[in-house]
Scaffold this active site. Structure first.
Site, mmCIF file in Angstrom:
data_model
loop_
_atom_site.group_PDB
_atom_site.id
_atom_site.type_symbol
_atom_site.label_atom_id
_atom_site.label_comp_id
_atom_site.label_asym_id
_atom_site.label_seq_id
_atom_site.Cartn_x
_atom_site.Cartn_y
_atom_site.Cartn_z
ATOM 1 N N HIS A 64 -1.923 -0.925 10.168
ATOM 2 C CA HIS A 64 -1.357 -2.261 10.410
ATOM 3 C C HIS A 64 -0.116 -2.107 11.287
ATOM 4 C CE1 HIS A 64 -3.401 -4.806 7.177
ATOM 5 N NE2 HIS A 64 -3.903 -3.599 7.006
ATOM 6 N N GLU A 104 0.809 -1.222 0.000
ATOM 7 C CA GLU A 104 0.000 0.000 0.000
ATOM 8 C C GLU A 104 0.843 1.274 0.000
ATOM 9 O OE1 GLU A 104 -3.586 0.540 2.090
ATOM 10 O OE2 GLU A 104 -4.276 -1.523 1.814
#
Length: 402
Positions: free
Chosen positions: A271, A47
Protein backbone atom coordinates in the site's frame (compact mmCIF):
# COMPACT_ATOMS: atom_id res chain seq x y z
CA UNK A 1 -10.67 35.38 18.30
CA UNK A 2 -9.49 32.14 16.62
CA UNK A 3 -6.72 29.68 17.48
CA UNK A 4 -5.05 27.74 14.66
CA UNK A 5 -3.30 24.39 15.04
CA UNK A 6 -1.67 22.41 12.23
CA UNK A 7 -1.71 18.61 12.47
CA UNK A 8 0.06 16.20 10.11
CA UNK A 9 -1.60 12.79 9.90
CA UNK A 10 -0.02 9.68 8.38
CA UNK A 11 -1.62 6.31 7.69
CA UNK A 12 -0.20 3.14 6.16
CA UNK A 13 -1.11 -0.52 5.79
CA UNK A 14 2.35 -1.95 6.53
CA UNK A 15 1.76 -5.46 5.09
CA UNK A 16 3.57 -7.01 8.03
CA UNK A 17 2.56 -10.67 8.08
CA UNK A 18 5.43 -12.75 9.53
CA UNK A 19 6.51 -15.51 7.18
CA UNK A 20 4.29 -14.24 4.35
CA UNK A 21 5.04 -10.58 3.60
CA UNK A 22 8.19 -10.17 1.52
CA UNK A 23 11.10 -8.09 2.84
CA UNK A 24 9.11 -7.44 6.02
CA UNK A 25 11.96 -6.73 8.45
CA UNK A 26 13.78 -4.34 6.10
CA UNK A 27 10.53 -2.55 5.26
CA UNK A 28 9.43 -2.25 8.89
CA UNK A 29 12.78 -0.75 9.80
CA UNK A 30 12.50 1.71 6.90
CA UNK A 31 8.97 2.67 8.02
CA UNK A 32 10.25 3.26 11.56
CA UNK A 33 13.12 5.41 10.26
CA UNK A 34 10.69 7.49 8.20
CA UNK A 35 8.40 8.06 11.18
CA UNK A 36 11.42 8.94 13.34
CA UNK A 37 12.11 11.98 11.14
CA UNK A 38 9.43 13.83 13.10
CA UNK A 39 7.29 14.93 10.15
CA UNK A 40 4.05 13.53 11.55
CA UNK A 41 1.97 14.31 14.64
CA UNK A 42 -0.46 11.39 14.40
CA UNK A 43 0.29 8.01 12.82
CA UNK A 44 -2.26 5.25 12.15
CA UNK A 45 -0.81 1.90 11.10
CA UNK A 46 -2.50 -1.32 10.03
CA UNK A 47 -1.20 -4.86 9.50
CA UNK A 48 1.54 -4.63 12.10
CA UNK A 49 0.92 -8.29 12.93
CA UNK A 50 4.16 -8.86 14.82
CA UNK A 51 4.45 -7.41 18.33
CA UNK A 52 8.22 -7.23 17.82
CA UNK A 53 7.68 -4.94 14.81
CA UNK A 54 5.51 -2.65 16.91
CA UNK A 55 8.13 -2.56 19.68
CA UNK A 56 10.85 -1.80 17.13
CA UNK A 57 8.88 1.09 15.60
CA UNK A 58 8.03 2.38 19.06
CA UNK A 59 11.70 2.34 20.07
CA UNK A 60 12.92 4.20 16.98
CA UNK A 61 10.17 6.83 17.07
CA UNK A 62 10.11 7.46 20.82
CA UNK A 63 11.78 10.89 20.61
CA UNK A 64 9.24 12.34 18.17
CA UNK A 65 6.19 10.14 18.79
CA UNK A 66 6.54 9.33 22.48
CA UNK A 67 2.99 8.01 22.94
CA UNK A 68 1.69 4.87 21.28
CA UNK A 69 -0.81 2.07 21.67
CA UNK A 70 -1.19 -1.38 20.09
CA UNK A 71 -4.66 -2.92 20.00
CA UNK A 72 -4.56 -6.64 20.81
CA UNK A 73 -7.33 -8.74 19.33
CA UNK A 74 -8.06 -12.08 17.67
CA UNK A 75 -5.46 -14.81 17.33
CA UNK A 76 -2.59 -12.74 15.92
CA UNK A 77 -3.53 -9.27 17.18
CA UNK A 78 -5.58 -6.70 15.28
CA UNK A 79 -2.53 -5.33 13.45
CA UNK A 80 -3.83 -1.84 14.31
CA UNK A 81 -1.76 0.67 16.27
CA UNK A 82 -1.49 4.43 16.80
CA UNK A 83 1.52 6.67 17.44
CA UNK A 84 1.09 10.22 18.69
CA UNK A 85 3.09 13.34 19.48
CA UNK A 86 0.44 14.16 22.08
CA UNK A 87 -0.34 12.40 25.35
CA UNK A 88 -2.83 9.57 24.94
CA UNK A 89 -5.50 10.09 27.58
CA UNK A 90 -7.78 7.14 26.86
CA UNK A 91 -8.00 4.12 24.56
CA UNK A 92 -10.66 1.70 23.37
CA UNK A 93 -10.91 -1.06 20.77
CA UNK A 94 -13.99 -2.41 19.04
CA UNK A 95 -13.71 -5.71 17.16
CA UNK A 96 -16.02 -6.35 14.21
CA UNK A 97 -18.85 -8.80 15.04
CA UNK A 98 -18.52 -10.32 11.54
CA UNK A 99 -15.04 -10.63 10.04
CA UNK A 100 -14.63 -13.44 7.56
CA UNK A 101 -14.70 -17.18 8.12
CA UNK A 102 -12.63 -19.39 10.38
CA UNK A 103 -12.35 -22.08 7.68
CA UNK A 104 -11.01 -19.63 5.05
CA UNK A 105 -7.42 -20.14 6.17
CA UNK A 106 -5.97 -18.71 2.96
CA UNK A 107 -7.72 -15.37 3.62
CA UNK A 108 -7.03 -15.16 7.33
CA UNK A 109 -9.16 -12.10 8.16
CA UNK A 110 -10.98 -13.91 10.96
CA UNK A 111 -7.72 -14.80 12.71
CA UNK A 112 -6.57 -11.18 12.61
CA UNK A 113 -9.44 -9.94 14.75
CA UNK A 114 -9.77 -6.70 12.79
CA UNK A 115 -11.61 -3.70 14.17
CA UNK A 116 -11.30 -0.02 15.01
CA UNK A 117 -8.97 1.41 17.65
CA UNK A 118 -9.57 4.73 19.40
CA UNK A 119 -7.05 6.94 21.17
CA UNK A 120 -8.11 10.25 22.70
CA UNK A 121 -5.48 13.00 22.84
CA UNK A 122 -5.35 16.73 23.49
CA UNK A 123 -3.42 19.28 21.45
CA UNK A 124 -3.36 22.90 22.62
CA UNK A 125 -6.68 22.47 24.39
CA UNK A 126 -8.30 20.71 21.42
CA UNK A 127 -9.72 17.27 22.18
CA UNK A 128 -9.00 14.82 19.36
CA UNK A 129 -10.35 11.32 18.83
CA UNK A 130 -7.91 9.33 16.69
CA UNK A 131 -9.36 6.27 14.99
CA UNK A 132 -7.31 3.60 13.20
CA UNK A 133 -9.30 0.93 11.39
CA UNK A 134 -8.97 -2.02 9.05
CA UNK A 135 -11.96 -3.48 7.21
CA UNK A 136 -12.29 -6.90 5.59
CA UNK A 137 -10.37 -7.32 2.35
CA UNK A 138 -12.09 -7.53 -1.03
CA UNK A 139 -10.62 -10.60 -2.72
CA UNK A 140 -12.86 -10.74 -5.78
CA UNK A 141 -14.66 -7.56 -6.81
CA UNK A 142 -16.77 -9.39 -9.41
CA UNK A 143 -17.95 -12.03 -6.93
CA UNK A 144 -17.54 -10.51 -3.49
CA UNK A 145 -18.54 -13.11 -0.88
CA UNK A 146 -17.56 -10.73 1.91
CA UNK A 147 -19.62 -7.73 0.81
CA UNK A 148 -22.16 -8.14 3.62
CA UNK A 149 -19.36 -8.39 6.17
CA UNK A 150 -17.67 -5.23 4.93
CA UNK A 151 -20.94 -3.26 4.70
CA UNK A 152 -21.80 -4.25 8.27
CA UNK A 153 -18.28 -3.31 9.40
CA UNK A 154 -18.67 0.07 7.70
CA UNK A 155 -21.99 0.66 9.47
CA UNK A 156 -20.55 -0.61 12.76
CA UNK A 157 -17.55 1.70 12.43
CA UNK A 158 -19.64 4.73 11.50
CA UNK A 159 -21.91 4.10 14.50
CA UNK A 160 -18.87 3.73 16.76
CA UNK A 161 -17.34 7.00 15.52
CA UNK A 162 -20.65 8.84 15.73
CA UNK A 163 -21.31 7.74 19.31
CA UNK A 164 -17.77 8.16 20.68
CA UNK A 165 -16.99 11.54 19.10
CA UNK A 166 -19.74 13.58 20.74
CA UNK A 167 -17.39 14.93 23.43
CA UNK A 168 -14.43 15.46 21.09
CA UNK A 169 -13.60 18.65 19.20
CA UNK A 170 -12.49 16.71 16.15
CA UNK A 171 -12.35 13.09 15.06
CA UNK A 172 -9.67 11.78 12.69
CA UNK A 173 -9.96 8.39 11.00
CA UNK A 174 -6.98 6.79 9.29
CA UNK A 175 -6.98 3.32 7.86
CA UNK A 176 -7.28 0.70 5.17
CA UNK A 177 -11.03 0.60 4.61
CA UNK A 178 -10.89 -1.78 1.61
CA UNK A 179 -13.62 0.14 -0.17
CA UNK A 180 -13.37 2.47 -3.15
CA UNK A 181 -15.06 5.88 -3.51
CA UNK A 182 -18.69 5.40 -4.46
CA UNK A 183 -18.91 1.88 -3.05
CA UNK A 184 -21.73 1.17 -0.61
CA UNK A 185 -19.37 0.79 2.36
CA UNK A 186 -17.70 4.11 1.52
CA UNK A 187 -21.05 5.93 1.33
CA UNK A 188 -22.22 4.44 4.63
CA UNK A 189 -19.03 5.59 6.38
CA UNK A 190 -19.26 9.15 5.05
CA UNK A 191 -22.98 9.67 5.62
CA UNK A 192 -23.58 7.80 8.87
CA UNK A 193 -20.49 9.14 10.67
CA UNK A 194 -20.70 12.53 8.87
CA UNK A 195 -17.04 12.38 7.89
CA UNK A 196 -15.13 14.38 5.28
CA UNK A 197 -12.85 12.61 2.80
CA UNK A 198 -9.53 14.48 2.87
CA UNK A 199 -8.83 13.67 -0.79
CA UNK A 200 -11.98 15.52 -1.84
CA UNK A 201 -11.49 18.40 0.59
CA UNK A 202 -7.76 19.04 0.14
CA UNK A 203 -6.66 22.42 -1.16
CA UNK A 204 -3.59 20.78 -2.68
CA UNK A 205 -3.33 17.19 -3.96
CA UNK A 206 0.08 16.08 -5.20
CA UNK A 207 0.27 14.63 -8.70
CA UNK A 208 -0.09 10.87 -9.05
CA UNK A 209 -1.65 10.57 -5.58
CA UNK A 210 -4.77 8.61 -6.38
CA UNK A 211 -4.44 4.85 -5.97
CA UNK A 212 -3.20 3.74 -2.57
CA UNK A 213 -3.08 0.05 -3.52
CA UNK A 214 -2.07 -1.87 -6.66
CA UNK A 215 -0.75 1.26 -8.36
CA UNK A 216 1.99 1.33 -10.98
CA UNK A 217 4.38 3.10 -8.59
CA UNK A 218 4.45 0.13 -6.19
CA UNK A 219 7.00 -2.65 -6.72
CA UNK A 220 4.65 -5.31 -5.30
CA UNK A 221 1.83 -4.63 -7.78
CA UNK A 222 1.20 -7.37 -10.32
CA UNK A 223 2.24 -6.15 -13.78
CA UNK A 224 -1.05 -7.28 -15.30
CA UNK A 225 -2.97 -5.14 -12.83
CA UNK A 226 -0.75 -2.17 -13.72
CA UNK A 227 -1.76 -2.47 -17.35
CA UNK A 228 -5.48 -2.76 -16.49
CA UNK A 229 -5.58 0.10 -13.99
CA UNK A 230 -2.27 2.01 -13.70
CA UNK A 231 -3.53 4.43 -11.04
CA UNK A 232 -4.55 1.58 -8.75
CA UNK A 233 -7.35 1.65 -6.19
CA UNK A 234 -8.00 4.30 -3.54
CA UNK A 235 -8.88 2.19 -0.50
CA UNK A 236 -6.78 3.89 2.24
CA UNK A 237 -8.16 7.07 3.76
CA UNK A 238 -7.80 9.92 6.19
CA UNK A 239 -11.23 11.24 7.07
CA UNK A 240 -12.26 13.78 9.67
CA UNK A 241 -15.16 15.54 11.36
CA UNK A 242 -15.50 18.40 13.84
CA UNK A 243 -18.03 19.80 16.27
CA UNK A 244 -19.65 23.24 15.84
CA UNK A 245 -17.17 25.99 16.65
CA UNK A 246 -14.26 24.00 15.21
CA UNK A 247 -13.27 24.38 11.56
CA UNK A 248 -10.96 21.84 9.93
CA UNK A 249 -9.19 22.80 6.70
CA UNK A 250 -7.41 20.12 4.67
CA UNK A 251 -4.32 21.89 3.36
CA UNK A 252 -2.49 19.07 1.60
CA UNK A 253 -2.92 15.45 0.52
CA UNK A 254 0.18 13.56 -0.57
CA UNK A 255 2.16 10.30 -0.66
CA UNK A 256 5.23 11.23 1.42
CA UNK A 257 7.21 8.00 0.94
CA UNK A 258 9.59 7.43 -1.97
CA UNK A 259 8.54 4.77 -4.44
CA UNK A 260 11.23 2.47 -3.08
CA UNK A 261 12.99 1.95 0.23
CA UNK A 262 16.39 3.74 0.09
CA UNK A 263 19.11 1.45 -1.35
CA UNK A 264 16.53 -1.26 -2.11
CA UNK A 265 14.47 -2.25 -5.15
CA UNK A 266 11.14 -2.65 -3.36
CA UNK A 267 8.47 -0.37 -1.86
CA UNK A 268 7.73 0.31 1.80
CA UNK A 269 4.55 -1.80 1.60
CA UNK A 270 2.06 -3.09 -0.95
CA UNK A 271 0.00 0.00 0.00
CA UNK A 272 1.04 3.64 -0.30
CA UNK A 273 1.64 5.76 2.77
CA UNK A 274 -0.75 8.70 2.96
CA UNK A 275 -0.07 12.07 4.60
CA UNK A 276 -2.74 14.68 5.19
CA UNK A 277 -2.03 18.16 6.58
CA UNK A 278 -4.93 19.57 8.57
CA UNK A 279 -5.42 23.04 10.00
CA UNK A 280 -7.75 23.13 12.99
CA UNK A 281 -9.29 26.53 13.71
CA UNK A 282 -11.04 27.00 17.04
CA UNK A 283 -13.30 30.03 17.02
CA UNK A 284 -15.93 31.57 19.27
CA UNK A 285 -18.41 31.45 16.41
CA UNK A 286 -20.61 28.35 16.47
CA UNK A 287 -21.40 27.30 12.92
CA UNK A 288 -24.13 24.90 11.91
CA UNK A 289 -23.36 21.25 11.23
CA UNK A 290 -22.47 20.39 7.67
CA UNK A 291 -25.50 19.61 5.54
CA UNK A 292 -26.20 15.93 5.02
CA UNK A 293 -27.63 14.70 1.73
CA UNK A 294 -30.51 12.74 3.24
CA UNK A 295 -31.60 11.22 -0.05
CA UNK A 296 -28.17 9.68 -0.68
CA UNK A 297 -27.93 8.72 2.99
CA UNK A 298 -31.28 6.90 2.92
CA UNK A 299 -30.44 5.17 -0.38
CA UNK A 300 -27.19 3.88 1.11
CA UNK A 301 -29.05 2.57 4.16
CA UNK A 302 -31.68 0.90 1.96
CA UNK A 303 -28.97 -0.79 -0.11
CA UNK A 304 -27.22 -1.92 3.07
CA UNK A 305 -30.47 -3.39 4.38
CA UNK A 306 -30.94 -5.26 1.09
CA UNK A 307 -27.39 -6.65 1.32
CA UNK A 308 -28.15 -7.88 4.86
CA UNK A 309 -31.42 -9.48 3.73
CA UNK A 310 -29.61 -11.31 0.93
CA UNK A 311 -26.92 -12.42 3.37
CA UNK A 312 -29.52 -13.81 5.79
CA UNK A 313 -31.19 -15.74 2.93
CA UNK A 314 -27.82 -17.19 1.91
CA UNK A 315 -27.09 -18.16 5.52
CA UNK A 316 -30.43 -20.00 5.69
CA UNK A 317 -29.55 -21.95 2.53
CA UNK A 318 -26.07 -22.67 3.85
CA UNK A 319 -27.51 -24.01 7.12
CA UNK A 320 -29.83 -26.37 5.23
CA UNK A 321 -26.95 -27.56 3.06
CA UNK A 322 -24.69 -28.17 6.06
CA UNK A 323 -27.42 -30.21 7.81
CA UNK A 324 -27.98 -32.29 4.65
CA UNK A 325 -24.23 -32.91 4.41
CA UNK A 326 -24.24 -33.87 8.09
CA UNK A 327 -27.01 -36.44 7.57
CA UNK A 328 -25.26 -37.89 4.52
CA UNK A 329 -21.93 -38.12 6.32
CA UNK A 330 -23.55 -39.65 9.41
CA UNK A 331 -25.23 -42.35 7.29
CA UNK A 332 -21.92 -43.00 5.51
CA UNK A 333 -20.21 -43.39 8.88
CA UNK A 334 -22.91 -45.82 10.05
CA UNK A 335 -22.43 -47.90 6.93
CA UNK A 336 -18.67 -48.19 7.49
CA UNK A 337 -19.17 -49.11 11.15
CA UNK A 338 -22.05 -51.53 10.62
CA UNK A 339 -20.43 -53.46 7.78
CA UNK A 340 -17.83 -56.16 8.28
CA UNK A 341 -14.40 -54.90 7.22
CA UNK A 342 -12.21 -57.22 5.14
CA UNK A 343 -8.86 -57.65 6.84
CA UNK A 344 -6.91 -56.45 3.79
CA UNK A 345 -8.86 -53.14 3.76
CA UNK A 346 -8.85 -52.58 7.54
CA UNK A 347 -6.44 -49.62 7.45
CA UNK A 348 -8.22 -48.05 4.50
CA UNK A 349 -11.60 -48.30 6.23
CA UNK A 350 -10.19 -46.70 9.39
CA UNK A 351 -8.74 -43.81 7.40
CA UNK A 352 -12.12 -43.32 5.68
CA UNK A 353 -13.91 -43.35 9.05
CA UNK A 354 -11.53 -40.72 10.44
CA UNK A 355 -11.98 -38.47 7.41
CA UNK A 356 -15.78 -38.83 7.46
CA UNK A 357 -15.87 -38.15 11.21
CA UNK A 358 -13.80 -34.97 10.80
CA UNK A 359 -16.04 -33.79 7.97
CA UNK A 360 -19.14 -34.59 10.04
CA UNK A 361 -17.83 -32.56 12.99
CA UNK A 362 -17.08 -29.68 10.61
CA UNK A 363 -20.55 -29.64 9.00
CA UNK A 364 -22.31 -29.88 12.38
CA UNK A 365 -20.16 -27.03 13.72
CA UNK A 366 -20.91 -24.87 10.68
CA UNK A 367 -24.65 -25.62 10.74
CA UNK A 368 -25.27 -25.48 14.48
CA UNK A 369 -22.77 -22.93 15.79
CA UNK A 370 -20.91 -20.84 13.20
CA UNK A 371 -23.94 -20.20 11.01
CA UNK A 372 -25.92 -19.07 14.05
CA UNK A 373 -23.16 -16.69 15.20
CA UNK A 374 -22.97 -15.05 11.76
CA UNK A 375 -26.77 -14.92 11.44
CA UNK A 376 -27.12 -13.10 14.77
CA UNK A 377 -24.34 -10.64 13.87
CA UNK A 378 -25.90 -9.85 10.47
CA UNK A 379 -29.36 -9.53 12.02
CA UNK A 380 -28.04 -7.13 14.67
CA UNK A 381 -26.49 -4.92 11.99
CA UNK A 382 -29.63 -5.08 9.83
CA UNK A 383 -31.86 -3.99 12.72
CA UNK A 384 -29.49 -1.12 13.54
CA UNK A 385 -29.60 0.04 9.93
CA UNK A 386 -33.40 -0.11 9.98
CA UNK A 387 -33.53 2.05 13.13
CA UNK A 388 -31.35 4.74 11.56
CA UNK A 389 -33.32 4.60 8.30
CA UNK A 390 -36.65 4.83 10.14
CA UNK A 391 -35.51 7.89 12.11
CA UNK A 392 -34.38 9.61 8.91
CA UNK A 393 -37.70 8.84 7.25
CA UNK A 394 -39.59 10.21 10.26
CA UNK A 395 -37.52 13.40 10.28
CA UNK A 396 -38.28 13.91 6.58
CA UNK A 397 -41.99 13.44 7.31
CA UNK A 398 -41.85 16.02 10.10
CA UNK A 399 -40.20 18.52 7.74
CA UNK A 400 -42.82 17.95 5.03
CA UNK A 401 -45.69 18.47 7.49
CA UNK A 402 -44.24 21.59 9.10
Amino acid sequence: MSVETDINVFTLNCWGIPGVSRNRKIRMNAIAEELALGKYDIVCLQEVWSENDFIHIKKLTHNVLPYSHYFYSGVFGSGVCIFSRYIIENVFFHQWPVNGYIHKLHHGDWFGGKGIGLCRVKCKGISINIYSAHLHAEYNRGNDEYMAHRVLQAFDMSQFISMTSTNADIGILGGDLNTEPGDLSYRIILHNAQLQDSFLQAQQVSADCVGTNESHRNSYTDKKLCLQKPAGNRIDYVMYKSRPGIEVQCLKYQFPLPEQVPHQNFSYSDHEGLQVSLRVVKTSNVSEDAAVNKAEYMNALQESGAVCTAALARLKQDKQSYWLYSVALFLTLLCTIGSETPFSYFKTYNIIRIIVTIMLCYTIFMAGIWNRIEENAVLTGKLGIEVVHSNLADSNSDISYS
